[in-house]
Write a protein that holds these residues in place. Structure first.
Motif, PDB file in Angstrom:
ATOM      1  N   ARG A  14       0.834  -1.073  -0.151  1.00  0.00           N
ATOM      2  CA  ARG A  14      -0.033  -0.106   0.200  1.00  0.00           C
ATOM      3  C   ARG A  14       0.798   1.331   0.017  1.00  0.00           C
ATOM      4  N   GLU A  15       2.342   1.137   0.499  1.00  0.00           N
ATOM      5  CA  GLU A  15       2.258   2.669   0.880  1.00  0.00           C
ATOM      6  C   GLU A  15       3.915   2.616  -0.320  1.00  0.00           C
ATOM      7  N   LEU A  16       3.922   2.092  -1.009  1.00  0.00           N
ATOM      8  CA  LEU A  16       5.021   1.668  -2.217  1.00  0.00           C
ATOM      9  C   LEU A  16       4.000   2.387  -3.657  1.00  0.00           C
ATOM     10  N   ILE A  17       2.414   1.946  -3.396  1.00  0.00           N
ATOM     11  CA  ILE A  17       1.294   2.333  -4.684  1.00  0.00           C
ATOM     12  C   ILE A  17       0.882   3.749  -4.689  1.00  0.00           C
ATOM     13  N   GLU A  18       0.911   3.714  -3.362  1.00  0.00           N
ATOM     14  CA  GLU A  18       0.536   5.241  -3.009  1.00  0.00           C
ATOM     15  C   GLU A  18       1.669   6.723  -3.398  1.00  0.00           C
ATOM     16  N   GLU A  19       3.142   5.775  -3.113  1.00  0.00           N
ATOM     17  CA  GLU A  19       4.011   7.205  -3.404  1.00  0.00           C
ATOM     18  C   GLU A  19       4.331   7.119  -4.303  1.00  0.00           C
ATOM     19  N   VAL A  20       3.685   5.910  -5.112  1.00  0.00           N
ATOM     20  CA  VAL A  20       4.293   6.286  -6.882  1.00  0.00           C
ATOM     21  C   VAL A  20       2.848   7.549  -7.369  1.00  0.00           C
ATOM     22  N   ALA A  50       2.816  10.506 -10.000  1.00  0.00           N
ATOM     23  CA  ALA A  50       2.477  10.753 -11.069  1.00  0.00           C
ATOM     24  C   ALA A  50       1.186  11.653 -10.987  1.00  0.00           C
ATOM     25  N   THR A  51       0.551  11.865 -10.015  1.00  0.00           N
ATOM     26  CA  THR A  51      -0.672  12.595 -10.179  1.00  0.00           C
ATOM     27  C   THR A  51      -0.621  14.085 -10.395  1.00  0.00           C
ATOM     28  N   PRO A  52       0.434  14.863 -10.504  1.00  0.00           N
ATOM     29  CA  PRO A  52       0.159  16.511 -10.657  1.00  0.00           C
ATOM     30  C   PRO A  52       0.211  16.091 -12.551  1.00  0.00           C
ATOM     31  N   THR A  86      -6.975   0.733  -5.323  1.00  0.00           N
ATOM     32  CA  THR A  86      -7.705  -0.037  -4.514  1.00  0.00           C
ATOM     33  C   THR A  86      -6.395  -0.951  -4.675  1.00  0.00           C
ATOM     34  N   ILE A  87      -6.672  -2.027  -3.232  1.00  0.00           N
ATOM     35  CA  ILE A  87      -5.912  -2.556  -2.605  1.00  0.00           C
ATOM     36  C   ILE A  87      -6.766  -3.855  -1.864  1.00  0.00           C
ATOM     37  N   ASP A  88      -6.693  -4.805  -2.439  1.00  0.00           N
ATOM     38  CA  ASP A  88      -7.266  -5.652  -1.781  1.00  0.00           C
ATOM     39  C   ASP A  88      -6.873  -5.463  -0.468  1.00  0.00           C
ATOM     40  N   ASP A  89      -7.692  -5.110   0.978  1.00  0.00           N
ATOM     41  CA  ASP A  89      -7.393  -5.952   2.274  1.00  0.00           C
ATOM     42  C   ASP A  89      -6.105  -6.942   2.230  1.00  0.00           C
ATOM     43  N   ALA A  90      -6.473  -7.743   2.035  1.00  0.00           N
ATOM     44  CA  ALA A  90      -5.864  -9.014   2.328  1.00  0.00           C
ATOM     45  C   ALA A  90      -4.115  -8.759   1.827  1.00  0.00           C
ATOM     46  N   LEU A  91      -3.969  -7.730   1.191  1.00  0.00           N
ATOM     47  CA  LEU A  91      -2.442  -7.954   0.692  1.00  0.00           C
ATOM     48  C   LEU A  91      -1.683  -7.161   1.139  1.00  0.00           C
ATOM     49  N   LEU A 135       6.674   0.236 -11.630  1.00  0.00           N
ATOM     50  CA  LEU A 135       4.685   0.787 -11.641  1.00  0.00           C
ATOM     51  C   LEU A 135       4.261   2.493 -11.972  1.00  0.00           C
ATOM     52  N   LEU A 136       5.805   2.827 -11.805  1.00  0.00           N
ATOM     53  CA  LEU A 136       5.686   4.352 -12.100  1.00  0.00           C
ATOM     54  C   LEU A 136       5.955   4.901 -13.279  1.00  0.00           C
ATOM     55  N   ASN A 137       6.554   3.832 -13.908  1.00  0.00           N
ATOM     56  CA  ASN A 137       6.445   3.900 -15.012  1.00  0.00           C
ATOM     57  C   ASN A 137       5.062   4.054 -15.974  1.00  0.00           C
ATOM     58  N   LEU A 138       4.397   2.641 -15.934  1.00  0.00           N
ATOM     59  CA  LEU A 138       3.093   2.005 -15.902  1.00  0.00           C
ATOM     60  C   LEU A 138       1.915   3.266 -15.399  1.00  0.00           C
ATOM     61  N   VAL A 139       1.763   4.010 -14.809  1.00  0.00           N
ATOM     62  CA  VAL A 139       1.222   5.144 -13.935  1.00  0.00           C
ATOM     63  C   VAL A 139       1.247   6.367 -14.512  1.00  0.00           C
ATOM     64  N   SER A 140       2.598   6.287 -14.523  1.00  0.00           N
ATOM     65  CA  SER A 140       2.780   7.825 -15.767  1.00  0.00           C
ATOM     66  C   SER A 140       2.813   7.680 -16.508  1.00  0.00           C
ATOM     67  N   ASN A 141       2.671   6.738 -17.305  1.00  0.00           N
ATOM     68  CA  ASN A 141       1.508   6.959 -18.992  1.00  0.00           C
ATOM     69  C   ASN A 141       0.142   7.044 -19.287  1.00  0.00           C
ATOM     70  N   ALA A 142      -0.050   5.729 -18.036  1.00  0.00           N
ATOM     71  CA  ALA A 142      -1.130   6.373 -18.415  1.00  0.00           C
ATOM     72  C   ALA A 142      -2.031   7.478 -17.978  1.00  0.00           C
TER      73      ALA A 142
END
Length: 345
Positions: free
Chosen positions: A179-185, A189-191, A203-208, A222-229
């Protein structure tokens, strides 16, 4: 076309015919001499001497047998020649790849040091300009810093690709909070997404909770994928979803990045993961800058971690990229890669 093929084959056939005639003549001479010696000198009066019958038999057998033998020999020689040429070409290609990898590694190292210096001095000048309320200078320096950082990211990607090609890129495994890694990425990419009028949801599975992998390389992928999107989606939405999957007894970390952009043109999809190819859609006013290294590097890093990247996309229907890596990387270093790329109809 037929005339051209005949013109290529004719010289070989003439050579085979000449060699066949010469070898057949030698065989006839040897057989006739042996037949004469056996029937006249050694086995005199034991059998009838019929040289014409012997000659007819030899002429019926020797030429076709000799021709077939020479033809097979020529085929073997051509196959050996083709194999040698293929081996030579493969060796040349491997040498060229090694030279390219060495060049990229050396030039990247040589450029990164002065570039880091440019970034450092520019940031100092930027702080001074902001402190002295020089708005125009600060704006110009921000452009310098931004351009230098983009160039540094490109050099880092080139260096990583060179390391992958040379099998010199190693992984450093650690327990990672997913969760922390995804939120950081997503925060990084948000700007870009906001500048294009788009929003990113997570959305992150609670069990993960945690994964055993290389945090630096997973973040990079992950940053490459989210930045591209974020870059290719205008006034739309981007959804990042993380879940765990179990396939053939192996637990996978699956992270999907789905966007509502224009999608990827069908003709570009087969080359999507090739270096210097961009995931450019049919038409877009979005920023198309970039060297096209992100997806190629992402796939190489994902495979190095024991996984892969798949995608589904269609023009004007958006794209979904899914990164899959073993949830426990070191324990499943030999795990099979995830399913191959699939495209939407």
């Amino acid at each position: 076309m037929l005339r051209l093929r005949l013109s290529r084959i004719a010289p070989k056939l003439r050579t085979l015919a000449t060699h066949t005639a010469a070898i057949s003549a030698a065989i006839v001479a040897v057989v006739m001499a042996v037949d004469y010696i056996l029937n006249i000198q050694i086995l005199r009066d034991a059998t009838g001497y019929t040289p014409m019958s012997t000659l007819a038999i030899v002429l019926l057998i020797a030429p076709p047998a000799t021709f077939v033998m020479l033809l097979q020999t020529e085929r073997v020689r051509e196959a050996q020649s083709e194999l040698a040429a293929e081996q030579s070409a493969r060796a040349a290609a491997e040498a060229a790849n090694a030279a390219r990898a060495r060049f990229l590694a050396n030039i990247s190292h040589e450029l990164r040091t002065p570039l880091n210096g440019v970034i450092g001095y520019s940031e100092l000048l930027l702080e001074t300009a902001e402190a002295e309320d020089r708005a125009q200078d600060a704006q110009d320096l921000q452009r310098v810093v931004g351009s230098a950082r983009r160039l540094l990211a490109l050099l880092n990607d080139l260096l990583d690709l060179a390391k992958v090609d040379a099998n010199k890129l190693t992984l450093s495994y650690a327990d990672v909070c997913v969760r922390e890694l995804i939120e950081e990425v997503v925060q990084l990419a948000t700007p870009t997404a906001q500048a294009n009028g788009s929003a990113i949801t997570v959305t992150i599975d609670d069990a993960l909770r945690t994964a055993r992998t290389d945090p630096l390389r997973l973040t990079q992928c992950l940053l490459n994928l989210v930045s591209n999107a974020a870059k290719f989606t205008l006034n739309g939405s981007i959804a990042v979803e993380a879940r765990s999957e179990n396939n053939a007894g192996v637990e996978w970390l699956a992270i999907s990045v789905r966007d509502t952009g224009l999608g990827i043109a069908h003709e570009r999809q087969p080359l999507l993961f090739e270096p210097f190819m961009q995931a450019q859609a049919l038409e877009s006013s979005a920023d198309m800058s970039g060297a096209g290294l992100g997806l190629a590097l992402t796939r190489e890093l994902a495979r190095l971690m024991g996984g892969d990247v798949t995608f589904i996309s269609a023009p004007r229907q958006g794209s979904t990229f899914t990164l899959r890596i073993p949830l426990h990387g070191e324990a499943n270093s030999n795990a099979a890669a995830s399913p191959s790329v699939s495209n939407a109809a």
